[in-house]
Design a protein around this motif. Sequence first.
Motif, PDB file in Angstrom:
ATOM      1  N   LYS A   1       0.867  -1.172   0.000  1.00 40.55           N
ATOM      2  CA  LYS A   1       0.000   0.000   0.000  1.00 40.55           C
ATOM      3  C   LYS A   1       0.902   1.219   0.000  1.00 40.55           C
ATOM      4  O   LYS A   1       1.929   1.243   0.680  1.00 40.55           O
TER       5      LYS A   1
ATOM      6  N   ALA B   1      -9.989   5.683   2.134  1.00 43.17           N
ATOM      7  CA  ALA B   1      -8.867   5.426   3.042  1.00 43.17           C
ATOM      8  C   ALA B   1      -8.079   6.709   3.282  1.00 43.17           C
ATOM      9  O   ALA B   1      -7.615   6.978   4.395  1.00 43.17           O
TER      10      ALA B   1
ATOM     11  N   ALA C   1      -7.219  10.812  10.956  1.00 41.97           N
ATOM     12  CA  ALA C   1      -6.402  10.178  11.993  1.00 41.97           C
ATOM     13  C   ALA C   1      -5.118  10.974  12.230  1.00 41.97           C
ATOM     14  O   ALA C   1      -4.665  11.126  13.366  1.00 41.97           O
TER      15      ALA C   1
ATOM     16  N   TYR D   1       1.017   5.399   0.548  1.00 44.69           N
ATOM     17  CA  TYR D   1       0.345   6.604   1.053  1.00 44.69           C
ATOM     18  C   TYR D   1       1.195   7.801   0.670  1.00 44.69           C
ATOM     19  O   TYR D   1       2.398   7.826   0.951  1.00 44.69           O
TER      20      TYR D   1
ATOM     21  N   THR E   1      -9.828   8.787   5.841  1.00 48.63           N
ATOM     22  CA  THR E   1      -9.629   8.273   7.191  1.00 48.63           C
ATOM     23  C   THR E   1      -8.240   8.623   7.710  1.00 48.63           C
ATOM     24  O   THR E   1      -8.080   9.060   8.850  1.00 48.63           O
ATOM     25  N   VAL E   2      -7.228   8.449   6.844  1.00 49.64           N
ATOM     26  CA  VAL E   2      -5.851   8.754   7.267  1.00 49.64           C
ATOM     27  C   VAL E   2      -5.722  10.236   7.600  1.00 49.64           C
ATOM     28  O   VAL E   2      -5.110  10.607   8.597  1.00 49.64           O
TER      29      VAL E   2
ATOM     30  N   ALA F   1       4.938   4.028  11.821  1.00 53.45           N
ATOM     31  CA  ALA F   1       4.900   2.964  12.820  1.00 53.45           C
ATOM     32  C   ALA F   1       3.548   2.860  13.512  1.00 53.45           C
ATOM     33  O   ALA F   1       3.035   1.763  13.726  1.00 53.45           O
ATOM     34  N   GLU F   2       2.957   3.989  13.861  1.00 55.86           N
ATOM     35  CA  GLU F   2       1.751   3.932  14.697  1.00 55.86           C
ATOM     36  C   GLU F   2       0.457   3.873  13.893  1.00 55.86           C
ATOM     37  O   GLU F   2      -0.532   3.327  14.351  1.00 55.86           O
ATOM     38  N   LEU F   3       0.469   4.504  12.730  1.00 56.88           N
ATOM     39  CA  LEU F   3      -0.802   4.596  12.001  1.00 56.88           C
ATOM     40  C   LEU F   3      -0.856   3.689  10.777  1.00 56.88           C
ATOM     41  O   LEU F   3      -1.841   2.993  10.567  1.00 56.88           O
ATOM     42  N   LEU F   4       0.205   3.721   9.979  1.00 61.68           N
ATOM     43  CA  LEU F   4       0.063   3.114   8.647  1.00 61.68           C
ATOM     44  C   LEU F   4       0.444   1.642   8.578  1.00 61.68           C
ATOM     45  O   LEU F   4       0.034   0.945   7.658  1.00 61.68           O
ATOM     46  N   SER F   5       1.238   1.169   9.531  1.00 61.93           N
ATOM     47  CA  SER F   5       1.672  -0.228   9.409  1.00 61.93           C
ATOM     48  C   SER F   5       1.333  -0.998  10.671  1.00 61.93           C
ATOM     49  O   SER F   5       1.105  -0.415  11.724  1.00 61.93           O
ATOM     50  N   ASP F   6       1.328  -2.298  10.532  1.00 61.39           N
ATOM     51  CA  ASP F   6       1.103  -3.152  11.691  1.00 61.39           C
ATOM     52  C   ASP F   6       2.465  -3.547  12.254  1.00 61.39           C
ATOM     53  O   ASP F   6       3.327  -4.020  11.511  1.00 61.39           O
ATOM     54  N   PRO F   7       2.662  -3.362  13.572  1.00 65.05           N
ATOM     55  CA  PRO F   7       3.995  -3.608  14.135  1.00 65.05           C
ATOM     56  C   PRO F   7       4.402  -5.076  14.104  1.00 65.05           C
ATOM     57  O   PRO F   7       5.577  -5.386  14.203  1.00 65.05           O
TER      58      PRO F   7
END
Lengths: 261, 960
Positions: free
Chosen positions: B41, B99, B106, B43, B102-103, B59-65
């Motif tokens: 994806k 999307a 956020a 952005y 939403t981003v 790290a906090e919003l766009l990806s899964d840790p």
Amino acid sequence: MGKAKAIVLRAAGINCEQETRHALELAGADVRLVHIRRIIENPSFLEDCQLFVLPGGFSYGDDVSAGKVLAGQMTRHLQDALTKFIADGKLVLGIGNGFQVLVKTGFLPGMKEADKPSVTLTDNDSGKYENRWVYLQPATDRCVFLEPHRRIYLPTAHGEGKVVTRDKATLDKLRQEGYVALLYVDAEGKEGPFPINPNGSVGSIAGLTDSTGRVLGLMPHPERFVRQTQHPHWTRLVKSELVAEGLSIFSRAVQYIEDHF
Amino acid sequence: MNQWRFEVSNRSGFADVHGRSVLEDIQACGIRSVQEVITAKVYLIEAEFDRDFAQRVGAELLSDPVCQDFFIGRSAVPAGPMPATLIEVHLKSGVMDPAAETVLSALQEMGAGKVDHVRTARKYVLLGNISEKDRLAIVRRVLANDCLEEVIYGTEAEPSRPRTHSYELKIIHLPIRELDSEGLMRLSKERDLYLNLKEMQTIQDYFRRVGREPTDVELETLAQTWSEHCVHKTFRSSVEMDLDGKTIHFQNLLKETVFKATKDLNKDWCVSVFSDNAGVIEFDEQTAVCFKAETHNRPSALDPYGGAGTGIGGVIRDTMGTGLGARPIASTGVFCLGLPDTRSEEVPKGVLHPRKVLKSAVAGMRDYGNRMGTPTVNGAVYFDDRYMTNPLVFCGNIGLIPRDKCFKHPQTGHLVLVVGGRTGRDGIHGATFSSGEITHKHEDIFSHAVQIGNAITEKKMLDALLQARDLGLYEAITDCGAGGLSSAVGEMGANLGAVVDLEKAPLKYSGLSYTEIWISEAQERMVIAVKPENLDAIMKIFSEEDVEAAVIGRFTDDKKLTLQYEGRQVGQLDMDFLHEGLCKYDRKARWKTPVSVEPVMAAKTNYTEDLLAILSSYNVASKEWVIRQCDHEAQGTSVIKPLVGVANDGPGDAAVIRPLFCSDRGLAISCGMNPCYGDLDPYRMALSGIDEAIRNLICVGARFDRIALLDNFCWGDCTRPETFGALVRAAQACYDGAMGFGAPFISGKDSLNNEFVCEDGRRISIPSTLLISALGIVEDINRCVTMDLKQAGNLLFIAGLTRNEMGGSHYYQIHGQKGGTVPDVNLETAAETARRISEAIAEGLVRSCHDCSEGGLAVALAEMAFSGGLGAEADLRGLPTTDDCIQADRQIFSESNSRYLIEVEPDKYERFAKKMLNLPFGQIGRVIGEKRLIIRNGRQQAVIDADLETLKQAWQRPLK
């Protein structure tokens, strides 16, 4: 005490709040639906209740990934309030999207010693959203929402319900230390491939609990099986033997609250 | 301002399921050169934040840790032995990007400071030796849709962010008073008005009368209000019909057929019919239920994903805009598509492959419907070669509404508010575009008619509006559908007059002209009428629910529609002219009933292979793949699901829901359609559709005396008298069928001109297609039955007469036979049979019930058996037939209407038989424990003998 009091969370895209309220009311709880913005404005909402429920749906469209944006919002604004809520001996339930949020906020599995997130939920192996019924086997004795050893049948409806762990060690720990609340199994209780495990979750994990057993998150929807005629083949079954197995999760929570508060 | 680019992809060890799915699609196109597909994806964020904050965003919003990595910037081609092709798909400017929205919010919530713009894109890395030709084919057929997406390759620059301009008012006049016929038609064409000469002349006369030239917005308003899509001028025209040499006249076809039945039946449980956005009937003493089905064909042809999604979003808004707003409780979806196994070279230019259409349309309906939390409970998928160039997408929605909120009361002085999504350039000319035919060039010209929806915007709006409704804070509501604000405000103020200040509508981006604002068909918007004293209270609810709303005008008493921009008048039309000024049409129709002869086919001793072939034909085969993707249990109301039986995979006849938590009263929902019959006999096709929809309701336990119907006509070019004649015949059948069953039509819609002009000038029309949707009341849901066999030893009955009428049957289709008689309906017997079976079910005499439809008795029995996991033994000596229906193939594959298969416990036999007295019915067999289906003819030879697993596999394989 009086009736158990529950708050069911509302937020943009949450869409199972009404039937979740209904399930809780059937179980005997006093229920309020409260929007996330009201709770952020005034976290003392949580002080007045003993059960906090995050229902299913697609919070913020599940854009970016399922539950991610709501989880970020909760972490930023409600981390302390919810931590205290749990420490006070109260109960938290996350269903479907609510489970995804509880995992992505770290409340589940909530392993203390973990310095970084080690469990998440991702796309189903099938690559698509699916609505199908599954058998679930409790895998721990400590979760207050579940009757140990009693297998239940519930519907799933999700596209991102596959539980994955950072590594094998995390999975072993989840299993050994009782964080795994529910497993996907077949009618006889055996784990197996799709469609028994509908999303490819590692270790057939369908639900997780925390170290207290008072937080439960699960992908299946117990609020969709609170009366007999929701069973997918109730027309084949003898009604006197048919139990609405989703209701038990809510009833046990209410019973626990009545016993402890 | 910094330009940040993030790429997010799965960490190794975590499956890239999207990549795998793309690879499967590529292979399904016959391309073998791609070995692996890796997806990411992308952005693109223009914002003031610095690199440290960008790291946080990644790290906090766009990806899964746990399972993803993010990369800031553009990642290089992965190293390795295999050549890699980089392809990136971006949305064209102006296309909705939920999307990104939403981003953006956020980011703001994270404290990102000023963020100017967010866009998302998809990146694909294809590994393998891929030729230029393959690459293009992959992009075109799998990865992107050039209607709304832009593709970049390798390290090409990203498309630049759309630059918006500010708009300065320039009122555009389009002189019309002096034009000759040719000039009028040129104007109509140049502005995409789709108005014909007669209509242009009517408009010319009007402006001659008022003594000035029109502005562009006035012409656009007329074009939209008068479009086929909005006023159904064909269906309301006067008709001279030549039926087999006899002439019949209609003053107004609709009023004298479909609508007349409703009037003649005059049911006191009909609350509001053919007048609101959806038809409304009584549910119980406090509650009414409304139902509407719409087509979204043209947008779905160009972009099936967006088209089907906005189709469902749009019809949900119809429900939300009925009365003072109903709460959506269930959806339906029907698709008509080309054959999935069509060879690529047979797909005409400008047309998407049917497989792509199927997959994308299902995904579109799934993603929008599931996000709305409205269960999709019923539907169908039909395949025919001629749907390839004009796929049809039908979306239905059912809503509940308090009895005292079923009517709107807009008044002079009320404020006009637009609520929900913002207005953009999307969907401009949707209504007029829907009224014309498609050509191979349409995908370039009409890309702006295509839209992507944002279900969450609609869901938020719904939550807020229901609160406002229950507090009585608005007086009228309608949706912005085709025609946008123009239709919504124009209709709501038709008897009053309205002034609208167009600059007050919230916009997605600057630069829209007053006309674009007025006619935009941007999704997720509703218009409401609010008393000035309630404005503060309603705005507070919207603000609490994070829903945008703006006052854009007020209703007047001058019966004029006045449009202003920054205080200057840009258009003014008399409401009377707008709504009543459209000229009447006289049309010619012709139908010659073909002489039908049943083809002679040699008798065989065994038809098991034929049965397997029919079970595997696309129209009969299991649609589980579609059904599972659409949440059918949301809201916790489900009683009879679309998939039934011991393994939850049998084809249920109709869905039943229990819409109120406090009552065991239910709603049954079904549909009926059979385009195979239309070529031969559109009258019988329509009757068959009605009979089938009603049979389906009866089979699950609906009341016979509370059935309401919807019609959706999809036809070809009705300026051809033969095509129109077929429509007239179907409309006549709607009258006869509704009268015969006592089941009124409560709402309907038509979509005409479903034709495609190929590059070589060839014209392809869809088969005449009529979807009948049916809604029934179930008195007590605990009495419902399903179609799966329940218990060995139970008796099997058939009600209804089997005739030698096999025109359009699946049996003929698998043998390449054409012609024959289309199954008729004896309305008197049909209604009486339905009524008695409904009673038998209510009295608890029936264990399972299934209707005989496509594939006839053999298919119905097979379905009941494998769904129940129990065998059946049938004996054709018990089958009531006409004298000419002797050969076994006729008996088991005839698709005669009004037939039901019923499973009855032996001790209920007498009561059941008494119930069916004097109707054609017979015992044809019994349920057995052995997992086999055996059907024996009069000489006790097995004409069908197969094990259930073989039958079920044949039925499940094609669309797995």
